[in-house]
Design a protein around this motif. Structure first.
Motif, PDB file in Angstrom:
ATOM      1  N   MET A 178      82.896  28.376  -5.007  1.00 13.52           N
ATOM      2  CA  MET A 178      81.655  27.662  -4.696  1.00 13.52           C
ATOM      3  C   MET A 178      81.709  26.207  -5.163  1.00 13.52           C
ATOM      4  SD  MET A 178      78.812  30.490  -5.773  1.00 13.52           S
ATOM      5  CE  MET A 178      79.124  32.224  -5.532  1.00 13.52           C
ATOM      6  N   LEU A 179      82.441  25.976  -6.254  1.00 10.27           N
ATOM      7  CA  LEU A 179      82.566  24.625  -6.787  1.00 10.27           C
ATOM      8  C   LEU A 179      83.718  23.850  -6.144  1.00 10.27           C
ATOM      9  CD1 LEU A 179      81.927  25.428 -10.561  1.00 10.27           C
ATOM     10  CD2 LEU A 179      80.560  23.858  -9.158  1.00 10.27           C
ATOM     11  N   GLY A 180      84.400  24.487  -5.199  1.00 11.66           N
ATOM     12  CA  GLY A 180      85.511  23.826  -4.520  1.00 11.66           C
ATOM     13  C   GLY A 180      86.773  23.759  -5.344  1.00 11.66           C
ATOM     14  N   LEU A 181      86.887  24.652  -6.336  1.00 12.85           N
ATOM     15  CA  LEU A 181      88.071  24.680  -7.195  1.00 12.85           C
ATOM     16  C   LEU A 181      89.109  25.637  -6.622  1.00 12.85           C
ATOM     17  CD1 LEU A 181      86.269  24.844 -10.665  1.00 12.85           C
ATOM     18  CD2 LEU A 181      87.304  22.841  -9.594  1.00 12.85           C
ATOM     19  N   PRO A 182      90.391  25.388  -6.870  1.00 10.01           N
ATOM     20  CA  PRO A 182      91.435  26.256  -6.314  1.00 10.01           C
ATOM     21  C   PRO A 182      91.511  27.610  -7.007  1.00 10.01           C
ATOM     22  CG  PRO A 182      92.420  24.535  -7.679  1.00 10.01           C
ATOM     23  CD  PRO A 182      90.959  24.216  -7.572  1.00 10.01           C
ATOM     24  N   TYR A 183      92.156  28.566  -6.330  1.00 13.77           N
ATOM     25  CA  TYR A 183      92.439  29.894  -6.876  1.00 13.77           C
ATOM     26  C   TYR A 183      93.646  29.796  -7.813  1.00 13.77           C
ATOM     27  CZ  TYR A 183      93.941  34.786  -6.893  1.00 13.77           C
ATOM     28  OH  TYR A 183      94.325  36.039  -7.275  1.00 13.77           O
ATOM     29  N   PRO A 184      93.684  30.520  -8.938  1.00 13.45           N
ATOM     30  CA  PRO A 184      92.669  31.435  -9.457  1.00 13.45           C
ATOM     31  C   PRO A 184      91.541  30.698 -10.170  1.00 13.45           C
ATOM     32  CG  PRO A 184      94.551  31.407 -10.928  1.00 13.45           C
ATOM     33  CD  PRO A 184      94.914  30.515  -9.761  1.00 13.45           C
ATOM     34  N   GLY A 185      90.350  31.271 -10.129  1.00 15.72           N
ATOM     35  CA  GLY A 185      89.172  30.561 -10.588  1.00 15.72           C
ATOM     36  C   GLY A 185      89.035  30.394 -12.086  1.00 15.72           C
ATOM     37  N   GLY A 186      89.385  31.438 -12.853  1.00 22.20           N
ATOM     38  CA  GLY A 186      89.131  31.415 -14.294  1.00 22.20           C
ATOM     39  C   GLY A 186      89.640  30.181 -15.010  1.00 22.20           C
ATOM     40  N   PRO A 187      90.944  29.907 -14.956  1.00 26.56           N
ATOM     41  CA  PRO A 187      91.472  28.732 -15.665  1.00 26.56           C
ATOM     42  C   PRO A 187      90.896  27.419 -15.157  1.00 26.56           C
ATOM     43  CG  PRO A 187      93.249  30.231 -15.017  1.00 26.56           C
ATOM     44  CD  PRO A 187      92.012  30.696 -14.326  1.00 26.56           C
ATOM     45  N   ASN A 188      90.620  27.321 -13.864  1.00 23.70           N
ATOM     46  CA  ASN A 188      90.100  26.079 -13.302  1.00 23.70           C
ATOM     47  C   ASN A 188      88.642  25.840 -13.681  1.00 23.70           C
ATOM     48  OD1 ASN A 188      92.420  25.044 -11.747  1.00 23.70           O
ATOM     49  ND2 ASN A 188      92.213  26.944 -10.604  1.00 23.70           N
ATOM     50  N   VAL A 189      87.838  26.897 -13.727  1.00 21.07           N
ATOM     51  CA  VAL A 189      86.465  26.756 -14.211  1.00 21.07           C
ATOM     52  C   VAL A 189      86.477  26.345 -15.682  1.00 21.07           C
ATOM     53  CG1 VAL A 189      84.349  28.015 -14.781  1.00 21.07           C
ATOM     54  CG2 VAL A 189      85.426  28.336 -12.549  1.00 21.07           C
ATOM     55  N   ALA A 190      87.351  26.961 -16.474  1.00 17.11           N
ATOM     56  CA  ALA A 190      87.422  26.637 -17.903  1.00 17.11           C
ATOM     57  C   ALA A 190      87.811  25.181 -18.126  1.00 17.11           C
ATOM     58  CB  ALA A 190      88.416  27.562 -18.596  1.00 17.11           C
ATOM     59  N   ARG A 191      88.747  24.679 -17.324  1.00 21.00           N
ATOM     60  CA  ARG A 191      89.159  23.275 -17.455  1.00 21.00           C
ATOM     61  C   ARG A 191      88.019  22.321 -17.103  1.00 21.00           C
ATOM     62  NH1 ARG A 191      94.472  25.098 -16.276  1.00 21.00           N
ATOM     63  NH2 ARG A 191      94.038  25.314 -14.044  1.00 21.00           N
ATOM     64  N   LEU A 192      87.303  22.623 -16.016  1.00 22.97           N
ATOM     65  CA  LEU A 192      86.183  21.779 -15.627  1.00 22.97           C
ATOM     66  C   LEU A 192      85.067  21.836 -16.675  1.00 22.97           C
ATOM     67  CD1 LEU A 192      84.842  19.953 -13.513  1.00 22.97           C
ATOM     68  CD2 LEU A 192      84.058  22.032 -12.326  1.00 22.97           C
ATOM     69  N   ALA A 193      84.867  23.012 -17.259  1.00 21.32           N
ATOM     70  CA  ALA A 193      83.791  23.199 -18.237  1.00 21.32           C
ATOM     71  C   ALA A 193      84.028  22.441 -19.543  1.00 21.32           C
ATOM     72  CB  ALA A 193      83.619  24.692 -18.529  1.00 21.32           C
ATOM     73  N   GLU A 194      85.274  22.067 -19.818  1.00 21.47           N
ATOM     74  CA  GLU A 194      85.582  21.375 -21.074  1.00 21.47           C
ATOM     75  C   GLU A 194      84.760  20.100 -21.240  1.00 21.47           C
ATOM     76  OE1 GLU A 194      89.756  20.683 -21.167  1.00 21.47           O
ATOM     77  OE2 GLU A 194      90.278  22.800 -21.428  1.00 21.47           O
ATOM     78  N   ASN A 195      84.425  19.439 -20.139  1.00 22.05           N
ATOM     79  CA  ASN A 195      83.677  18.181 -20.196  1.00 22.05           C
ATOM     80  C   ASN A 195      82.200  18.356 -19.861  1.00 22.05           C
ATOM     81  OD1 ASN A 195      86.084  16.654 -20.725  1.00 22.05           O
ATOM     82  ND2 ASN A 195      86.607  16.862 -18.555  1.00 22.05           N
ATOM     83  N   GLY A 196      81.733  19.608 -19.842  1.00 22.48           N
ATOM     84  CA  GLY A 196      80.358  19.874 -19.452  1.00 22.48           C
ATOM     85  C   GLY A 196      79.474  20.305 -20.606  1.00 22.48           C
ATOM     86  N   ASP A 197      78.174  20.331 -20.349  1.00 18.00           N
ATOM     87  CA  ASP A 197      77.166  20.772 -21.307  1.00 18.00           C
ATOM     88  C   ASP A 197      76.797  22.212 -20.965  1.00 18.00           C
ATOM     89  OD1 ASP A 197      74.983  21.274 -22.879  1.00 18.00           O
ATOM     90  OD2 ASP A 197      73.739  19.641 -22.101  1.00 18.00           O
ATOM     91  N   SER A 198      77.109  23.136 -21.854  1.00 23.98           N
ATOM     92  CA  SER A 198      76.877  24.557 -21.574  1.00 23.98           C
ATOM     93  C   SER A 198      75.399  24.922 -21.570  1.00 23.98           C
ATOM     94  CB  SER A 198      77.625  25.421 -22.586  1.00 23.98           C
ATOM     95  OG  SER A 198      77.159  25.170 -23.899  1.00 23.98           O
ATOM     96  N   ASN A 199      74.550  24.021 -22.050  1.00 24.04           N
ATOM     97  CA  ASN A 199      73.108  24.289 -22.055  1.00 24.04           C
ATOM     98  C   ASN A 199      72.365  23.485 -20.987  1.00 24.04           C
ATOM     99  OD1 ASN A 199      73.081  26.075 -24.384  1.00 24.04           O
ATOM    100  ND2 ASN A 199      73.586  24.257 -25.594  1.00 24.04           N
TER     101      ASN A 199
END
Length: 346
Positions: A178-199
């Motif tokens: 949904m975010l346009g990230l490549p497969y597999p999703g887990g590692p790519n979501v985690a990398r993008l999340a490093e610079n994000g606000d979890s709240n």
């Protein structure tokens, strides 16, 4: 005993040799391993294509076997037994490893045994530097499975909770898409999340107060609606990072709270976490913080053994072979197979 392990349940072709003599010397017992991932093959389709996976296993098994023997400075006649993944998994992929392993064992006149894929994951932390002792609660979390298991001994497993729909890893893959990230999703979501606000965004924690089962389909829908309704979700990197971080935090929060509840319910003080999602650093850090509050400890497989691999199959096979278990010449695979149906070691 030197056991060859073969893992072909999905999109990794993993082979390893476990040597019990190394284990007796206080080492991990892992003599060598090779792993080939089909990520690039399936990335075009955004997920695993079963027929392509099966064909690729066939192409890779013999070259990887030869590479493993060279790595371990061994000849195939030095192998004492073969363990292969019998299930659960994709039936075509399972059959490639099962037929290769059973045929090799027949040719060498050595025993062979089919191993439960999730038991392999559950036991993989025993190959680490700080192995847990039974009994413990195990969280098995991957692209295809989310399970909470009370492990009293090898083969004595009680399912405490499981996903009633999507697995946590599958939810990561779908959120990534949904975010346009490549497969597999887990590692790519985690990398993008490093610079994000979890709240930054509030997402649901489905079934948080309803026993120990999981449900992640609602989380998938919530992320879809969040992306659709949030300006900049397709162009603003900070917005995208905040969505990824909020999603990851919601999944991790759900897993951690269920683990704490399972430990309190069973009275156990050790948690073992295994499977591909167990490599997620946010999950590891949060578990360590929350379990410290209840005087419990968490154990992981080494990072290289979190995803599917031959080492965990070799070790699980070794334990069952030592107990006198082995398969006959008939090759059968079980694509759907609950871990609680496994026999205990005698």
């Amino acid at each position: 005993m030197k056991v060859l392990g073969l893992e072909t349940s999905c999109d990794e072709t993993g082979l390893a040799i476990f040597d019990s003599e190394l284990l007796a010397e206080g080492k991990s017992g892992l003599l060598g391993q090779v792993l080939y991932s089909q990520i690039e093959l399936h990335a075009t389709y955004g997920g695993v294509v079963p027929e392509l996976a099966s064909r690729d296993h066939i192409r890779k098994l013999v070259p990887l076997f030869e590479e493993l023997l060279a790595q371990c400075n061994m000849d195939k006649q030095d192998i004492d037994a073969v363990a292969f993944t019998k299930g659960p998994g994709l039936i075509g992929a399972l059959m490639t490893g099962a037929l290769f392993g059973r045929s090799l064992a027949y040719a060498l006149d050595i025993p062979a045994i089919g191993v439960h894929h999730m038991e392999g994951h559950l036991l993989s932390p025993l190959l680490g530097a700080n192995p847990p002792e039974f009994p413990f609660v195990s969280l098995l979390v991957s692209g295809g499975h989310t399970l909470l298991v009370a492990a009293h001994a090898i083969g004595e497993y009680e399912i405490l909770g499981e996903s009633i729909d999507d697995a946590a890893g599958e939810c990561f893959d779908k959120a990534a898409k949904m975010l346009g990230l490549p497969y597999p999703g887990g590692p790519n979501v985690a990398r993008l999340a490093e610079n994000g606000d979890s709240n930054a965004y509030e997402l649901p924690r489905p079934m948080l107060h309803r026993g120990l089962d999981f449900s992640f389909s609602g989380m998938k829908t919530a992320v879809h609606n969040l992306i659709k309704d949030t300006p900049g979700s397709d162009t603003d990197e900070q917005v995208r990072a905040d969505i990824a971080a909020s999603f990851q935090h919601a999944v991790v929060d759900t897993l951690v709270k269920k683990c704490v509840k399972a430990l309190k319910q069973t009275g156990m003080k050790q948690l073992v976490i295994a499977g591909g999602v167990s490599a997620n650093l946010h999950l590891r850090q949060t578990l360590e913080q929350e379990l410290a509050k209840i005087n419990a400890t968490v154990h992981y497989a080494p990072l290289e053994l979190c995803t599917d691999n031959g080492a965990m199959i070799a070790y699980a096979g070794y334990e069952r072979l030592q107990a006198g278990q082995a398969d006959d010449l008939a090759v059968s695979c079980v694509p759907r197979w609950t871990i609680s149906d496994l026999p205990a070691l005698v």
